[in-house]
Design a protein around this motif. Sequence first.
Motif, short mmCIF file in Angstrom:
data_model
loop_
_atom_site.label_atom_id
_atom_site.label_comp_id
_atom_site.label_asym_id
_atom_site.label_seq_id
_atom_site.Cartn_x
_atom_site.Cartn_y
_atom_site.Cartn_z
N PRO A 79 46.39 36.98 -41.32
CA PRO A 79 47.02 38.26 -41.67
C PRO A 79 48.03 38.73 -40.62
CG PRO A 79 44.66 38.36 -42.05
CD PRO A 79 44.91 37.10 -41.30
N LEU A 80 47.74 38.48 -39.35
CA LEU A 80 48.67 38.88 -38.29
C LEU A 80 49.97 38.09 -38.38
CD1 LEU A 80 46.19 39.18 -35.29
CD2 LEU A 80 47.43 41.06 -36.37
N ALA A 83 51.97 39.20 -41.46
CA ALA A 83 52.59 40.52 -41.28
C ALA A 83 53.78 40.45 -40.32
CB ALA A 83 51.56 41.51 -40.74
N THR A 84 53.73 39.51 -39.39
CA THR A 84 54.77 39.42 -38.36
C THR A 84 55.96 38.60 -38.83
OG1 THR A 84 53.03 39.53 -36.69
CG2 THR A 84 55.21 38.82 -35.95
N SER A 85 55.68 37.46 -39.46
CA SER A 85 56.75 36.56 -39.88
C SER A 85 56.28 35.82 -41.12
CB SER A 85 57.08 35.57 -38.76
OG SER A 85 58.03 34.63 -39.17
N PRO A 91 51.17 26.77 -37.50
CA PRO A 91 49.83 27.22 -37.87
C PRO A 91 49.52 28.58 -37.25
CG PRO A 91 49.70 25.61 -36.10
CD PRO A 91 51.15 25.68 -36.52
N ALA A 92 48.49 29.23 -37.75
CA ALA A 92 48.04 30.51 -37.20
C ALA A 92 47.19 30.22 -35.97
CB ALA A 92 47.25 31.29 -38.24
N SER A 98 48.25 40.89 -29.97
CA SER A 98 48.61 41.68 -31.15
C SER A 98 48.70 43.16 -30.80
CB SER A 98 47.59 41.47 -32.27
OG SER A 98 46.36 42.09 -31.94
N ASP A 99 49.41 43.88 -31.67
CA ASP A 99 49.61 45.31 -31.52
C ASP A 99 48.82 46.03 -32.61
OD1 ASP A 99 50.50 47.91 -31.33
OD2 ASP A 99 52.63 47.44 -31.57
#
Length: 276
Positions: A79-80, A83-85, A91-92, A98-99
């Motif tokens: 999800p991070l 949401a970012t790119s 890969p994640a 994270s913010d």
Amino acid sequence: MSLTSPAVESSIRGRIGCDARSGHYAVPRRYRLYLAPACPTCLEIAVTHSLLDLGDTLPVTLLPAVPDAPGGGYAALLPLYEATSHHYPGPAAAPVLSDGWTGRIVSTYVPDILHDLSVRFGGAGPELRPRGSEDEIGALALLCARDISGNAEIAGRPATGPEAGDRALHTLFAALDDLEQRLEGRQFVLGGAAPTAADVQLWVTLVQLDTVHRPHLDTVAARCVSHYPRLWDYARRLAALPAFGAHLDLAAVAAKYHARCPCPAGSPGTGKGQLG
């Protein structure tokens, strides 16, 4: 924030600034680190985080030892990344800073994360990047990455030819010889009274050499790696400090390795090294 070329290594590169004008600035509990226990760069961040006593300021989420998402990433980070790119090419993967205010990633680029932890967040720990030590810290980082880890990996590859393997071992042992001499009469590698970023880098490199690379060297080379009494005493002394040793998870290293590769005799986790 920017993305580097996927041809090299895709990284999300935001920075923590010094005030609100920068967008990302140091606020207690605004940010979170996601770290994987078997990842050497995550280990470097974890030790730095502990040395700076940032537990109350910057929470940490530990991920499983073995990646659990397609492509070698982590489901908890998907999800991070999305949401970012949305079209992020890699890969994640961990590590991630994270913010919590935006639900997005600030950075996955380890040198920036390490620098910002030390410079922007500070903490009650030692000065990890003393003024005037930048060149020494950079040179030590290059020696660790290129001369030790890089050449240990080359020497341990089954397909490496004899000449390439011999050159790699020569460079590896020259670097270890240099460090053995450098540590004479010193508690820490730069000679001060407290650990610096150079000690964190060197210790993590020695952990990798002992747990991941050494088992793949031939018998003679593996035995020679152990013949550096000052260097391994230094590594064990640091491992006895909570900020270092609390993050050394040998079981996680073995689990990650065996999830990716068959388990031949002498592979990580099957033999006792210098660090246990």
